[in-house]
Motif scaffolding. Structure first.
Motif, PDB file in Angstrom:
ATOM      1  N   ALA A 118       0.840  -1.203   0.000  1.00  0.00           N
ATOM      2  CA  ALA A 118       0.000   0.000   0.000  1.00  0.00           C
ATOM      3  C   ALA A 118       0.873   1.249   0.000  1.00  0.00           C
ATOM      4  O   ALA A 118       1.963   1.276   0.566  1.00  0.00           O
ATOM      5  CB  ALA A 118      -0.924   0.002   1.226  1.00  0.00           C
ATOM      6  N   GLY A 119       0.377   2.318  -0.626  1.00  0.00           N
ATOM      7  CA  GLY A 119       1.093   3.586  -0.569  1.00  0.00           C
ATOM      8  C   GLY A 119       1.493   4.168  -1.903  1.00  0.00           C
ATOM      9  O   GLY A 119       1.865   5.326  -1.993  1.00  0.00           O
ATOM     10  N   ILE A 138       6.613  13.031  -1.082  1.00  0.00           N
ATOM     11  CA  ILE A 138       5.618  12.555  -2.040  1.00  0.00           C
ATOM     12  C   ILE A 138       4.374  12.061  -1.313  1.00  0.00           C
ATOM     13  O   ILE A 138       3.250  12.231  -1.789  1.00  0.00           O
ATOM     14  CB  ILE A 138       6.204  11.458  -2.956  1.00  0.00           C
ATOM     15  CG1 ILE A 138       5.317  11.262  -4.189  1.00  0.00           C
ATOM     16  CG2 ILE A 138       6.358  10.149  -2.238  1.00  0.00           C
ATOM     17  CD1 ILE A 138       5.251  12.447  -5.102  1.00  0.00           C
ATOM     18  N   GLY A 139       4.541  11.460  -0.129  1.00  0.00           N
ATOM     19  CA  GLY A 139       3.375  11.044   0.647  1.00  0.00           C
ATOM     20  C   GLY A 139       2.549  12.234   1.095  1.00  0.00           C
ATOM     21  O   GLY A 139       1.310  12.228   1.017  1.00  0.00           O
ATOM     22  N   TRP A 140       3.223  13.265   1.552  1.00  0.00           N
ATOM     23  CA  TRP A 140       2.562  14.503   1.968  1.00  0.00           C
ATOM     24  C   TRP A 140       1.811  15.130   0.781  1.00  0.00           C
ATOM     25  O   TRP A 140       0.696  15.621   0.915  1.00  0.00           O
ATOM     26  CB  TRP A 140       3.618  15.455   2.507  1.00  0.00           C
ATOM     27  CG  TRP A 140       3.127  16.718   3.145  1.00  0.00           C
ATOM     28  CD1 TRP A 140       3.217  17.968   2.634  1.00  0.00           C
ATOM     29  CD2 TRP A 140       2.486  16.848   4.420  1.00  0.00           C
ATOM     30  NE1 TRP A 140       2.681  18.890   3.501  1.00  0.00           N
ATOM     31  CE2 TRP A 140       2.220  18.232   4.609  1.00  0.00           C
ATOM     32  CE3 TRP A 140       2.115  15.952   5.410  1.00  0.00           C
ATOM     33  CZ2 TRP A 140       1.601  18.721   5.760  1.00  0.00           C
ATOM     34  CZ3 TRP A 140       1.495  16.441   6.560  1.00  0.00           C
ATOM     35  CH2 TRP A 140       1.248  17.793   6.725  1.00  0.00           C
ATOM     36  N   ARG A 157      -4.957   4.771   2.061  1.00  0.00           N
ATOM     37  CA  ARG A 157      -3.884   3.786   1.940  1.00  0.00           C
ATOM     38  C   ARG A 157      -2.515   4.443   2.048  1.00  0.00           C
ATOM     39  O   ARG A 157      -1.591   3.872   2.627  1.00  0.00           O
ATOM     40  CB  ARG A 157      -4.003   3.025   0.623  1.00  0.00           C
ATOM     41  CG  ARG A 157      -4.844   1.744   0.683  1.00  0.00           C
ATOM     42  CD  ARG A 157      -6.153   1.930   1.398  1.00  0.00           C
ATOM     43  NE  ARG A 157      -6.967   0.717   1.451  1.00  0.00           N
ATOM     44  CZ  ARG A 157      -8.169   0.672   1.997  1.00  0.00           C
ATOM     45  NH1 ARG A 157      -8.697   1.747   2.551  1.00  0.00           N
ATOM     46  NH2 ARG A 157      -8.850  -0.456   2.020  1.00  0.00           N
ATOM     47  N   VAL A 158      -2.358   5.629   1.492  1.00  0.00           N
ATOM     48  CA  VAL A 158      -1.088   6.342   1.630  1.00  0.00           C
ATOM     49  C   VAL A 158      -0.863   6.717   3.097  1.00  0.00           C
ATOM     50  O   VAL A 158       0.227   6.515   3.662  1.00  0.00           O
ATOM     51  CB  VAL A 158      -1.063   7.605   0.740  1.00  0.00           C
ATOM     52  CG1 VAL A 158       0.180   8.441   1.023  1.00  0.00           C
ATOM     53  CG2 VAL A 158      -1.112   7.218  -0.737  1.00  0.00           C
ATOM     54  N   PHE A 159      -1.892   7.250   3.735  1.00  0.00           N
ATOM     55  CA  PHE A 159      -1.815   7.643   5.147  1.00  0.00           C
ATOM     56  C   PHE A 159      -1.468   6.426   6.003  1.00  0.00           C
ATOM     57  O   PHE A 159      -0.624   6.487   6.910  1.00  0.00           O
ATOM     58  CB  PHE A 159      -3.157   8.240   5.577  1.00  0.00           C
ATOM     59  CG  PHE A 159      -3.101   9.069   6.826  1.00  0.00           C
ATOM     60  CD1 PHE A 159      -2.980  10.450   6.761  1.00  0.00           C
ATOM     61  CD2 PHE A 159      -3.190   8.480   8.079  1.00  0.00           C
ATOM     62  CE1 PHE A 159      -2.936  11.219   7.912  1.00  0.00           C
ATOM     63  CE2 PHE A 159      -3.143   9.232   9.234  1.00  0.00           C
ATOM     64  CZ  PHE A 159      -3.019  10.606   9.149  1.00  0.00           C
ATOM     65  N   LEU A 201       6.186   7.398  10.188  1.00  0.00           N
ATOM     66  CA  LEU A 201       6.315   8.804   9.800  1.00  0.00           C
ATOM     67  C   LEU A 201       5.089   9.611  10.202  1.00  0.00           C
ATOM     68  O   LEU A 201       5.131  10.842  10.269  1.00  0.00           O
ATOM     69  CB  LEU A 201       6.560   8.914   8.296  1.00  0.00           C
ATOM     70  CG  LEU A 201       7.818   8.206   7.785  1.00  0.00           C
ATOM     71  CD1 LEU A 201       7.971   8.390   6.288  1.00  0.00           C
ATOM     72  CD2 LEU A 201       9.058   8.710   8.505  1.00  0.00           C
ATOM     73  N   LEU A 202       3.986   8.937  10.426  1.00  0.00           N
ATOM     74  CA  LEU A 202       2.792   9.496  11.055  1.00  0.00           C
ATOM     75  C   LEU A 202       2.482   8.622  12.265  1.00  0.00           C
ATOM     76  O   LEU A 202       2.984   7.492  12.360  1.00  0.00           O
ATOM     77  CB  LEU A 202       1.616   9.507  10.062  1.00  0.00           C
ATOM     78  CG  LEU A 202       1.719  10.503   8.902  1.00  0.00           C
ATOM     79  CD1 LEU A 202       0.603  10.262   7.886  1.00  0.00           C
ATOM     80  CD2 LEU A 202       1.664  11.946   9.411  1.00  0.00           C
TER      81      LEU A 202
END
Length: 499
Positions: free
Chosen positions: A91-92, A110-112, A353-355, A363-364
């Motif tokens: 996922a991600g 990139i996630g942000w 899914r990214v979160f 990271l979170l």
């Protein structure tokens, strides 16, 4: 310090993390499910609105070629996504790919970026869905109080329909991916049927004279100024043209927005039964289907009515009215309203899914990385983000922020393409069920095409995007770098080694 910012998480470690019972997602999706998701998220208002707007203002009947150009740009990115998603079925999406190839800080950035992209995309589409539903309600004599129609309507303060839609979709995503896939399949079938009806019915009203000239004579665009000007104009003095051959490419930078979302398919890699085989099929298959449908609609609408006479707000519906076939206008509105529900659902799916992946990596907050004991879905981030986005959609007029979705997507394309080249060099031994052809040529072309489209976006969009990225770097420095699971493991190993 600098090495810790670019520490990479191995592909093997990423896959091992998915096998932990409390952090693992249920594998239930097939290639057909993925293709349906891709078609479901890509075909939205773009096919019903952008075709006429771009034909009238930018490319004329050659809009069909603009969709082909935009489809090729997306295909270049899709080939890169397909290699990553089949090699790293976690996922991600672009976040996970970046962590394995570019390092932790680029992955965080990139996630942000994706969190913003999907959140704004979901809210914008929900508001658009609300407008279509209110229009259908008005047709049958039902009217919502002005106060509940949203800030875009005079006297409106809260968009109850957009708010409710996102909450319902949130509940569906919590219950499970297979249920989401079944609902999506039904809705996508309706949506595609409406599009095919438009193409087939419209074909009977085509007049060959409406295609003359197929590529209208080039016209200079009115010069932009300040923040509203495309960045390419501000930096290099190049002003894009309308119509002519270059107008086709100018139009491609606009209709590209209609393709946004196919990359969301990659976020479901971890929930796919056979990701090595089915991920490339789902990503490339959905993109091909959508391109064919877009080209078909643009050919029909410019053949039914001369491009100079097309309406900008509802070109397809108005084109049918112009040929005395108003019934199809209602069919199109219904198809748009139904279709946008899947766009919202899949954008929300992608964001959660990214979160979830960022949370699983530390990271979170790791509170959000626990899956539901029964449904095996990331229910905590789904509920949190669903409620927040529902509130944003209910209270905010965010049309001006919509271009942030586009720059965010293009930025992700650039990162993924670079990641493919880097991972080929650093991990040539990695099993790859699907290999992007002609590396590094295809990734370099993908980067160049994406950057060119980004440069055609206004300077104001770049400024807002930069502010959001800066906030992200501050959050990473204050929390993510210290809390990183990979960082903690490395510090533990270092400590053991020193002992």
């Amino acid at each position: 310090m600098s090495s810790s910012l670019f520490r990479t998480k191995s592909v093997e470690q990423s896959i091992r993390d998915t096998e932990e019972p409390e952090h693992g997602l249920r594998k239930s999706l097939s290639a057909l499910d993925l293709t349906v998701f891709g078609v479901g998220v890509v075909i939205g208002t773009g096919i019903f609105v952008l075709t006429g707007k771009v034909a009238k203002e930018t490319a004329g009947p050659a809009t069909a070629l603009s969709f082909v150009v935009a489809g090729v740009v997306c295909a270049l990115a899709a080939l890169c996504y397909a290699e990553f998603a089949s090699s790293l079925p976690v996922a991600g999406s672009a976040y996970t790919f970046s962590y394995a190839s570019l390092g932790e800080l680029p992955a965080w950035i990139i996630g942000w970026d994706l969190v913003l992209e999907f959140a704004l995309g979901t809210a914008v589409v929900a508001v658009g869905w609300s407008g279509y539903v209110r229009s259908l309600m008005d047709n049958v004599g039902w009217h919502l109080p002005d106060a509940l129609q949203g800030p875009d309507v005079p006297g409106g303060t809260f968009d109850i329909l957009a708010f409710a839609l996102i909450l319902v979709l949130t509940a569906i995503l919590v219950v499970g991916m297979k249920l989401s896939a079944r609902i999506t399949a039904i809705v996508v079938a309706i949506k595609v049927a409406v599009v095919l009806i438009v193409i087939v019915a419209g074909a009977f009203f085509i007049k060959a004279d409406n295609y003359k000239p197929f590529i209208p004579k080039a016209q200079e665009q009115a010069a932009g100024s300040g923040w509203d000007a495309p960045l390419v104009q501000t930096l290099f003095g190049y002003a894009p043209t309308n119509f002519g051959v270059m107008g086709i490419f100018t139009a491609a930078s606009i209709v590209f927005f209609a393709f946004i979302g196919f990359d969301v398919v990659a976020t479901a890699a971890e929930e796919t039964k056979l990701p090595q085989r089915d991920m490339p099929r789902g990503i490339l298959g959905s993109l091909l289907i959508c391109t064919v449908l877009y080209v078909g609609v643009s050919i029909v609408v410019t053949g039914m009515q001369h491009y100079s006479e097309l309406s900008v707000s509802a070109p397809l519906a108005d084109a049918f009215k112009a040929v005395d076939a108003p019934f199809f206008g209602g069919v199109i509105s219904f198809g748009a309203a139904v279709g946008l529900t899947t766009v919202c659902m899949i954008l929300l799916l992608g964001q959660t899914r990214v979160f979830f992946a960022m949370s699983r990596d530390g990271l979170l907050p790791t509170f959000f990385s626990k899956t539901h004991p029964k449904f095996r879905t990331p229910y905590r981030p789904t509920v949190l983000l669903g409620v927040l986005i529902a509130i944003v959609a209910g209270f905010t007029s965010i049309n001006e922020l919509a271009t942030l979705v586009n720059i965010g997507t293009l930025f992700a394309f650039v990162v993924v393409a670079l990641g493919v080249v880097i991972l080929r060099r650093t991990r040539p031994d990695l099993p790859r069920a699907f290999r992007t052809p002609w590396v590094p040529v295809v990734p370099i072309l993908s980067v160049a095409a994406s950057v060119w489209l980004m440069l055609n976006l206004p300077g104001e969009t770049w400024f807002r995007f930069g502010v959001w990225m800066l906030i992200g770097v501050v959050v990473y420095a204050a929390y993510g770098r210290r809390s990183s699971r990979l960082g903690r493991e490395q510090r533990g190993l270092d400590g053991a080694g020193k002992a």
